[in-house]
Design an enzyme around this catalytic site. Sequence first.
Site, PDB file in Angstrom:
ATOM      1  N   ASP A   7     114.612   7.343  64.557  1.00 58.29           N
ATOM      2  CA  ASP A   7     115.010   8.165  63.406  1.00 58.29           C
ATOM      3  C   ASP A   7     115.265   7.247  62.219  1.00 58.29           C
ATOM      4  O   ASP A   7     115.430   6.037  62.369  1.00 58.29           O
ATOM      5  CB  ASP A   7     116.272   8.985  63.710  1.00 58.29           C
ATOM      6  CG  ASP A   7     116.665   9.899  62.542  1.00 58.29           C
ATOM      7  OD1 ASP A   7     115.778  10.559  61.983  1.00 58.29           O
ATOM      8  OD2 ASP A   7     117.846   9.913  62.156  1.00 58.29           O
ATOM      9  N   SER A   8     115.324   7.846  61.032  1.00 56.14           N
ATOM     10  CA  SER A   8     115.628   7.074  59.831  1.00 56.14           C
ATOM     11  C   SER A   8     117.076   6.574  59.861  1.00 56.14           C
ATOM     12  O   SER A   8     117.422   5.678  59.098  1.00 56.14           O
ATOM     13  CB  SER A   8     115.438   7.953  58.599  1.00 56.14           C
ATOM     14  OG  SER A   8     116.365   9.019  58.642  1.00 56.14           O
ATOM     15  N   GLY A  40     113.947  11.398  53.510  1.00 59.43           N
ATOM     16  CA  GLY A  40     113.628  12.721  52.967  1.00 59.43           C
ATOM     17  C   GLY A  40     113.340  12.768  51.484  1.00 59.43           C
ATOM     18  O   GLY A  40     112.863  13.779  50.972  1.00 59.43           O
ATOM     19  N   CYS A  70     112.914  12.649  64.150  1.00 52.06           N
ATOM     20  CA  CYS A  70     113.056  12.729  62.703  1.00 52.06           C
ATOM     21  C   CYS A  70     111.994  13.701  62.223  1.00 52.06           C
ATOM     22  O   CYS A  70     110.791  13.446  62.391  1.00 52.06           O
ATOM     23  CB  CYS A  70     112.821  11.344  62.103  1.00 52.06           C
ATOM     24  SG  CYS A  70     112.795  11.327  60.303  1.00 52.06           S
ATOM     25  N   GLU A 162     125.170   9.857  56.495  1.00 51.91           N
ATOM     26  CA  GLU A 162     125.017   8.405  56.691  1.00 51.91           C
ATOM     27  C   GLU A 162     126.204   7.638  56.110  1.00 51.91           C
ATOM     28  O   GLU A 162     126.582   6.597  56.612  1.00 51.91           O
ATOM     29  CB  GLU A 162     123.704   7.909  56.052  1.00 51.91           C
ATOM     30  CG  GLU A 162     122.450   8.388  56.772  1.00 51.91           C
ATOM     31  CD  GLU A 162     122.192   7.679  58.110  1.00 51.91           C
ATOM     32  OE1 GLU A 162     122.534   6.490  58.228  1.00 51.91           O
ATOM     33  OE2 GLU A 162     121.666   8.330  59.029  1.00 51.91           O
ATOM     34  N   CYS A 194     116.139  19.244  60.562  1.00 46.73           N
ATOM     35  CA  CYS A 194     116.449  17.830  60.327  1.00 46.73           C
ATOM     36  C   CYS A 194     117.437  17.439  61.412  1.00 46.73           C
ATOM     37  O   CYS A 194     118.411  18.164  61.653  1.00 46.73           O
ATOM     38  CB  CYS A 194     117.075  17.638  58.953  1.00 46.73           C
ATOM     39  SG  CYS A 194     117.745  15.967  58.697  1.00 46.73           S
ATOM     40  N   THR A 195     117.167  16.319  62.084  1.00 47.58           N
ATOM     41  CA  THR A 195     118.013  15.982  63.240  1.00 47.58           C
ATOM     42  C   THR A 195     119.416  15.525  62.841  1.00 47.58           C
ATOM     43  O   THR A 195     120.275  15.372  63.706  1.00 47.58           O
ATOM     44  CB  THR A 195     117.332  14.903  64.112  1.00 47.58           C
ATOM     45  OG1 THR A 195     116.955  13.809  63.275  1.00 47.58           O
ATOM     46  CG2 THR A 195     116.114  15.472  64.810  1.00 47.58           C
ATOM     47  N   HIS A 196     119.647  15.310  61.558  1.00 52.15           N
ATOM     48  CA  HIS A 196     121.029  15.047  61.124  1.00 52.15           C
ATOM     49  C   HIS A 196     121.878  16.334  61.141  1.00 52.15           C
ATOM     50  O   HIS A 196     123.086  16.274  61.268  1.00 52.15           O
ATOM     51  CB  HIS A 196     121.070  14.487  59.702  1.00 52.15           C
ATOM     52  CG  HIS A 196     120.718  13.027  59.594  1.00 52.15           C
ATOM     53  ND1 HIS A 196     119.452  12.560  59.803  1.00 52.15           N
ATOM     54  CD2 HIS A 196     121.476  11.942  59.282  1.00 52.15           C
ATOM     55  CE1 HIS A 196     119.439  11.237  59.620  1.00 52.15           C
ATOM     56  NE2 HIS A 196     120.654  10.839  59.302  1.00 52.15           N
TER      57      HIS A 196
HETATM   58  N1  DGL Z   1     116.936  13.035  60.466  1.00 51.35           N
HETATM   59  C1  DGL Z   1     115.715  13.026  59.765  1.00 51.35           C
HETATM   60  C2  DGL Z   1     114.984  14.330  59.821  1.00 51.35           C
HETATM   61  O1  DGL Z   1     115.041  14.962  60.870  1.00 51.35           O
HETATM   62  C3  DGL Z   1     115.590  12.226  58.510  1.00 51.35           C
HETATM   63  C4  DGL Z   1     116.379  12.545  57.356  1.00 51.35           C
HETATM   64  C5  DGL Z   1     116.169  11.555  56.226  1.00 51.35           C
HETATM   65  O2  DGL Z   1     116.081  10.358  56.468  1.00 51.35           O
HETATM   66  O3  DGL Z   1     116.101  12.015  55.081  1.00 51.35           O
HETATM   67  O4  DGL Z   1     114.344  14.752  58.887  1.00 51.35           O
END
Ligand code: DGL
Length: 270
Positions: A7-8, A40, A70, A162, A194-196
């Site tokens: 992931d990022s 993103g 991600c 983050e 988004c996994t966040h």
């Molecule tokens: N968690 C990521 C996603 O699912 C990345 C979010 C990002 O880096 O902007 O999109």
Amino acid sequence: MAVGIFDSGLGGLTVYDAVARDMPEVPFVYLGDNAHTPYGVRDADDIFQLTCAGVERLWAEGCDLVVLACNTASAVALKRMQETWVPKDKRVLGVFVPLIEALTERQWGDNSPPREVAVKHVALFATPATVASRAFQRELAFRAIGVDVEAQPCGGVVDAIEEGDEILAEALVKSHVEALKRRMPHPQAAMLGCTHYPLMQRVFQEALGPAVKVYSQADLVAPSLRDYLTRRPEFLGPGTASKLLTTGDPARVSSKATQFLRRQIRFEAA
Ligand code: DGL
């Protein structure tokens, strides 16, 4: 027999946590590209280059199969990677398809024509790059007809997570849900694309109300991955150790991850 999760930044930990719990016998190596987060707001070439670099790092850890936990990388870079870059003895999978399969109540790999599904009004919350890619609508159109999708680019939420700023993340989620509801007052389902965002799932659910079913990849990817590994065990790579790697500052990233997952997490330098 390790598997890589990329992931990022911190968001993919929601997926890592779920798959590691589901398959305790498999060593998972996690790589967060915290030095370059968020993805993103980046352009497609940039996301492609960064994602390839992260995946190569995981191959070096003995992970022949890497899951892009991600959506931004899955939506913007994965197709190009699979078509032009991934060698035959390696695999890179995204987290987008399991989400859409859950919404459309399909089994993994069901290639029958698109059909009517129960849910007609769907809210999608994702990063600006994922929304702009329209990958969700494209993948959905292969599987379902007559579904109205309203997508909300959730600027700022990944940065706040983050930074470990839960108060700001919560305020931003509420305002993004309000903005979506002005355009689609009564969504039946909401996709956290988004996994966040599973880290803020309670806030999404409260802002949307109890009638809206919230789909999150943290819950959906593990059964898909287990199924894939049962069918393709040759992609369990030669790595043997579970570890968490970051391109950022390990002490700082460990402390944010510990705060969000509410248990002790220790990252090493990638
Ligand atoms: N968690 C990521 C996603 O699912 C990345 C979010 C990002 O880096 O902007 O999109």
